[in-house]
Motif scaffolding. Structure first.
Motif, short mmCIF file in Angstrom:
data_model
loop_
_atom_site.label_atom_id
_atom_site.label_comp_id
_atom_site.label_asym_id
_atom_site.label_seq_id
_atom_site.Cartn_x
_atom_site.Cartn_y
_atom_site.Cartn_z
N SER A 134 48.16 46.34 38.44
CA SER A 134 46.87 45.67 38.56
C SER A 134 46.81 44.37 37.75
CB SER A 134 45.73 46.60 38.15
OG SER A 134 45.81 46.89 36.77
N HIS A 135 47.67 44.22 36.75
CA HIS A 135 47.71 42.98 35.97
C HIS A 135 48.47 41.87 36.68
CE1 HIS A 135 47.05 45.20 31.89
NE2 HIS A 135 45.94 45.06 32.57
N THR A 136 49.31 42.22 37.62
CA THR A 136 50.17 41.24 38.28
C THR A 136 49.39 40.14 39.01
OG1 THR A 136 51.90 42.89 38.46
CG2 THR A 136 52.10 40.97 39.88
N PRO A 137 48.35 40.44 39.82
CA PRO A 137 47.64 39.34 40.49
C PRO A 137 47.01 38.34 39.52
CG PRO A 137 47.00 41.45 41.43
CD PRO A 137 47.84 41.74 40.24
N VAL A 138 46.44 38.84 38.43
CA VAL A 138 45.83 37.95 37.44
C VAL A 138 46.91 37.07 36.81
CG1 VAL A 138 44.53 37.84 35.29
CG2 VAL A 138 43.97 39.56 36.99
N LEU A 176 36.15 42.12 39.29
CA LEU A 176 36.27 43.31 40.14
C LEU A 176 37.21 44.35 39.57
CD1 LEU A 176 36.51 41.38 43.53
CD2 LEU A 176 34.50 42.49 42.54
N TYR A 177 37.85 44.07 38.45
CA TYR A 177 38.87 44.94 37.86
C TYR A 177 38.24 46.20 37.28
CZ TYR A 177 42.54 46.47 34.67
OH TYR A 177 43.47 47.20 34.00
N ARG A 178 38.80 47.33 37.64
CA ARG A 178 38.38 48.61 37.08
C ARG A 178 39.64 49.37 36.68
NH1 ARG A 178 34.17 46.48 36.95
NH2 ARG A 178 32.34 46.88 38.19
N GLU A 179 39.67 49.81 35.46
CA GLU A 179 40.78 50.65 35.01
C GLU A 179 40.34 52.09 35.22
OE1 GLU A 179 43.01 50.78 31.13
OE2 GLU A 179 43.01 48.64 31.56
#
Length: 98
Positions: A46-50, A93-96
């Motif tokens: 999930s960190h890759t796009p940012v 929109l990020y949710r962990e």
């Protein structure tokens, strides 16, 4: 102290922003956990796009400052804010998952 609208005498202060973005993006791309747990892998993915948007923003800002052609500099000047805003939207929109 510099007032709004004044330019710096030296060129190096304008490079602090793209270097900081590039450093943060590199950290996001290269950090990893040691457990290999499924949850940890999902967080890394999930960190890759940012991080990739950060790389795009940093490279475009650097090119805007360094390109000799004003036309190409203007194109880069349009790309980096879009990438920066897109990274912000992804973070909104990020949710962990818990």
């Amino acid at each position: 102290m510099a007032r709004a609208g004044e330019k710096f005498r030296a060129a190096w202060p304008s490079f602090i922003f793209p270097l900081t973005i590039a450093g943060a993006a590199a950290l996001l791309l290269t950090h990893y956990g040691h457990s290999g747990d499924k949850q940890e892998v999902l967080v890394e993915i999930s960190h890759t796009p940012v991080a990739l948007l950060g790389v795009i923003a940093a490279a475009a800002r650097w090119l805007e400052l360094r390109l000799p052609s004003p036309a190409l500099g203007r194109v880069a000047g349009l790309v980096w804010p879009v990438a920066f805003i897109a990274a912000g939207a992804v973070l909104l929109l990020y949710r962990e998952s818990a």
